[in-house]
Design an enzyme around this catalytic site. Sequence first.
Site, short mmCIF file in Angstrom:
data_model
loop_
_atom_site.label_atom_id
_atom_site.label_comp_id
_atom_site.label_asym_id
_atom_site.label_seq_id
_atom_site.Cartn_x
_atom_site.Cartn_y
_atom_site.Cartn_z
N GLU A 192 11.06 -15.13 -7.99
CA GLU A 192 10.18 -13.99 -7.75
C GLU A 192 9.93 -13.16 -9.00
O GLU A 192 8.86 -12.57 -9.13
CB GLU A 192 10.65 -13.12 -6.59
CG GLU A 192 11.87 -12.30 -6.82
CD GLU A 192 12.23 -11.43 -5.61
OE1 GLU A 192 11.33 -10.97 -4.91
OE2 GLU A 192 13.44 -11.22 -5.39
N TRP A 229 -2.82 -2.95 -1.55
CA TRP A 229 -2.37 -4.34 -1.62
C TRP A 229 -3.30 -5.09 -0.67
O TRP A 229 -3.23 -4.92 0.55
CB TRP A 229 -0.91 -4.44 -1.16
CG TRP A 229 -0.26 -5.75 -1.44
CD1 TRP A 229 0.39 -6.11 -2.60
CD2 TRP A 229 -0.13 -6.86 -0.55
NE1 TRP A 229 0.89 -7.38 -2.47
CE2 TRP A 229 0.59 -7.87 -1.23
CE3 TRP A 229 -0.56 -7.11 0.76
CZ2 TRP A 229 0.90 -9.09 -0.65
CZ3 TRP A 229 -0.26 -8.33 1.33
CH2 TRP A 229 0.46 -9.31 0.62
N GLU A 270 19.90 -17.18 -2.77
CA GLU A 270 19.55 -15.86 -3.29
C GLU A 270 19.30 -15.93 -4.81
O GLU A 270 18.36 -15.32 -5.32
CB GLU A 270 20.66 -14.87 -2.95
CG GLU A 270 20.48 -13.46 -3.48
CD GLU A 270 19.21 -12.76 -2.99
OE1 GLU A 270 18.52 -13.27 -2.11
OE2 GLU A 270 18.91 -11.69 -3.55
N LYS A 293 7.23 -4.56 -2.25
CA LYS A 293 8.63 -4.25 -1.97
C LYS A 293 8.89 -4.30 -0.47
O LYS A 293 9.90 -4.81 -0.02
CB LYS A 293 8.97 -2.87 -2.53
CG LYS A 293 10.40 -2.39 -2.23
CD LYS A 293 11.42 -3.22 -2.98
CE LYS A 293 12.84 -2.78 -2.71
NZ LYS A 293 13.81 -3.83 -3.08
N CYS A 329 0.81 -1.22 0.00
CA CYS A 329 0.00 0.00 0.00
C CYS A 329 0.84 1.27 0.00
O CYS A 329 1.85 1.36 0.69
CB CYS A 329 -0.93 0.06 1.20
SG CYS A 329 -2.11 -1.28 1.30
N LYS A 331 15.80 -14.88 -6.57
CA LYS A 331 15.70 -13.90 -7.67
C LYS A 331 14.93 -14.52 -8.83
O LYS A 331 14.04 -13.91 -9.40
CB LYS A 331 17.08 -13.45 -8.17
CG LYS A 331 17.88 -12.51 -7.32
CD LYS A 331 17.28 -11.16 -7.08
CE LYS A 331 16.33 -11.20 -5.92
NZ LYS A 331 16.76 -10.86 -4.61
N HIS A 353 21.11 -36.22 -1.46
CA HIS A 353 20.16 -36.56 -0.39
C HIS A 353 18.72 -36.28 -0.81
O HIS A 353 17.86 -36.12 0.06
CB HIS A 353 20.53 -35.81 0.88
CG HIS A 353 21.92 -36.12 1.34
ND1 HIS A 353 22.23 -37.30 1.97
CD2 HIS A 353 23.08 -35.43 1.20
CE1 HIS A 353 23.54 -37.31 2.22
NE2 HIS A 353 24.07 -36.20 1.76
N ARG A 355 6.07 -0.64 -4.46
CA ARG A 355 5.74 -1.21 -3.15
C ARG A 355 4.82 -2.42 -3.29
O ARG A 355 4.68 -3.19 -2.35
CB ARG A 355 5.07 -0.15 -2.28
CG ARG A 355 5.96 1.03 -1.98
CD ARG A 355 5.18 2.16 -1.36
NE ARG A 355 4.70 1.83 -0.04
CZ ARG A 355 5.37 2.07 1.09
NH1 ARG A 355 6.54 2.65 1.04
NH2 ARG A 355 4.85 1.75 2.25
N ASN A 402 -2.91 2.69 5.14
CA ASN A 402 -1.99 1.54 5.07
C ASN A 402 -1.99 0.89 6.44
O ASN A 402 -1.96 1.60 7.44
CB ASN A 402 -0.55 1.98 4.81
CG ASN A 402 -0.36 2.57 3.44
OD1 ASN A 402 -1.26 2.53 2.63
ND2 ASN A 402 0.81 3.12 3.21
N GLY A 403 -1.92 -0.42 6.47
CA GLY A 403 -1.87 -1.11 7.75
C GLY A 403 -3.09 -1.99 7.94
O GLY A 403 -3.82 -2.27 6.98
O1 M6R Z 1 13.15 -4.34 3.23
P1 M6R Z 1 13.67 -5.67 3.70
O2 M6R Z 1 15.12 -5.86 3.42
O3 M6R Z 1 13.36 -5.92 5.15
O4 M6R Z 1 12.87 -6.74 2.87
C1 M6R Z 1 13.00 -8.10 3.14
C2 M6R Z 1 12.36 -8.95 2.07
O5 M6R Z 1 11.00 -8.69 1.98
C3 M6R Z 1 13.00 -8.71 0.69
O6 M6R Z 1 14.38 -8.93 0.72
C4 M6R Z 1 12.38 -9.65 -0.35
O7 M6R Z 1 12.71 -10.96 -0.08
C5 M6R Z 1 12.84 -9.25 -1.76
N1 M6R Z 1 11.71 -9.12 -2.64
C6 M6R Z 1 13.74 -10.24 -2.38
O8 M6R Z 1 14.16 -9.84 -3.64
#
Ligand code: M6R
Length: 615
Positions: free
Chosen positions: A495, A73, A488, A610, A2, A492, A511, A27, A99-100
């Site tokens: 997502e 959102w 990681e 985000k 949001c 990437k 395993h 966001r 928001n919230g």
């Molecule tokens: O703002 P933050 O670093 O706390 O965010 C943590 C995760 O939400 C963030 O890293 C998320 O996993 C990303 N979309 C990954 O690319």
Amino acid sequence: MCGIIGYIGKSEAAPILLEGLRRLEYRGYDSAGLAILNGTLSVRKCKGRIANLTDLIGREPIHGDVGISHTRWATHGGVTDENAHPHFDESGKLALVHNGVIENYQTLKEQLLSEGHHFKSQTDTEVLAHLIGKHFEALGGEASGPRLVEAVRAALKEVTGTYGIAVMHEAVPETLVGARRGSPLVLGIGKGENFLASDVSAIVGHAREAVYLRDYDVVTLGRDDFEITTLDGGVSGFKVSKVEFSEDDVNKGAFPHFMLKEIFEQPESLQNAIRGRLSVEESTAKLGGLNMTPQQLRDIERIVLTGCGTACHAAMVGEYVIETLAHVPTEVEFASEFRYRNMPMNKDTVVFAISQSGETADTLAALRESQRKGHRTLGICNNVASTIARESDGGVYMHAGPEIGVAATKSFTSQVAVLTLLGLLLGRIRHLSTSDGIRIMEEMKAIPEKVREILKQNDRIKEIAHKYAYAKAMMFLGRQFNYPVAMEGALKMKEISYLHAEGHPSAELKHGVIALISPEVPSVFIAPDDSVYDKNISNIEEVKARKGPVIAIGTEGSSKLEKVADDVIYIPRCPDYLSPLLTVIPLQLFAYHLAVKLGCDVDKPRNLAKSVTVE
Ligand code: M6R
């Protein structure tokens, strides 16, 4: 998650609000809307992209110089036009964006229903709008800014949960009201105009100064003035800060996507993470923001690193690096687990909450839980005005600049760089010699240039990514320092491309994971020339023997990989403990190009936000 932007000034509000909403798109959202005051309140809102809202406003224009807007959102209530914000009170004269999460909205709604209120949506937000409206009516007297603020305060005192809100009322056209608890809200100060936004990026170019509101602040905005008070009506101490970003920082420039821009920014963001933090005289790192004396640093017996998603992967790299450089036992825990887990921790345990945004709900809760137990809790954040940065007992800023692409890229390398500085600092006050310190510092200083070298291979990495766009799923495998990089790389890929991807330690293949290997399931091995290089080569052979295609990330000059892998992407040579800062770069580019090839919206991947500010 949001986004809010509010405007009161002398210009047409709609274009300013729409531009702000576009900047908040990153966001994450599923619907958008705005309300503008011009004698009466007019609203336009719809599900889908901001482009849909822009089209709607093109067909049904809306004019006025006071307005509030929102990207939603969905949490309470499905993704529908009715559930999009703004929401109105019973009279239809008060509009609110939020928001919230209002946790007690059911109870409040039942009460309001019994008093004859009617609701048009399934949202918790509409309940808050009705509640404020009810108090506004009950206060009576002349319609005025103070009466609206009083109504907001009275309603918020009845609410449990989190909120960042912007409110306006038809009868009070010279006033906007904002308030926050748990959801970020910024006041932007302009000339003859003022703004409210959930993120400063929305008002860059309009407001030169900003006040990052604190929990329980209530702000009243006029065109030429503002007042910040507490929820109880007391004086709120606040600080006016310069808006440091430029429009270039929040625009894509020549890049097609923010993600690609941010990948390419890493030589500079890494430079910024280490700038001024390496002391040649003492051959160690200087991290003054930790607010700890050398003796307190020496007394640390254990470190817990916590964060979510990419930040957690950076923490996992940090665990290896700190244990290698400083020999301090280090553990990583997802913030979402840490907050509910009763981890036994002795008094000399220090906790680091790692978060790019500094607003992630789980990481913030982990920080608060750790502080509740009396542990020194430090932050590693990018957003200097964030709640985590404010509430931690000290910490280190990443100085990576705004990260707008939903997929975290430069924040990962900055977090790893900061954790490496921490490892160096703790190592030097324990067992590392001066010459060890100098060597580590020199290697760190060389990293930005080495990242630049890798970025030059962008076109080749793109070709390789396109070659494997047929894949049904993908495995990411690595060992030691590069096991978290495998995690990681997989994150990437999934997502932004929606391809099924898994990250594992290479040795775990046998395993179970190896059952998934087939010609349609390529494996990406992160196999630099380190202490486990030969072990990785054996694992690659195992995959090849099962007809699994292999892409390897290796070190320049390590020729064995060419013989076993189908494609190799090389990184410059560096010590094992710094290799994640280099090996992750080709993986970011690989995921990016593959996702673009598949036609995915890489900067706004489906279902994602985000900054995850709700639990
Ligand atoms: O703002 P933050 O670093 O706390 O965010 C943590 C995760 O939400 C963030 O890293 C998320 O996993 C990303 N979309 C990954 O690319």
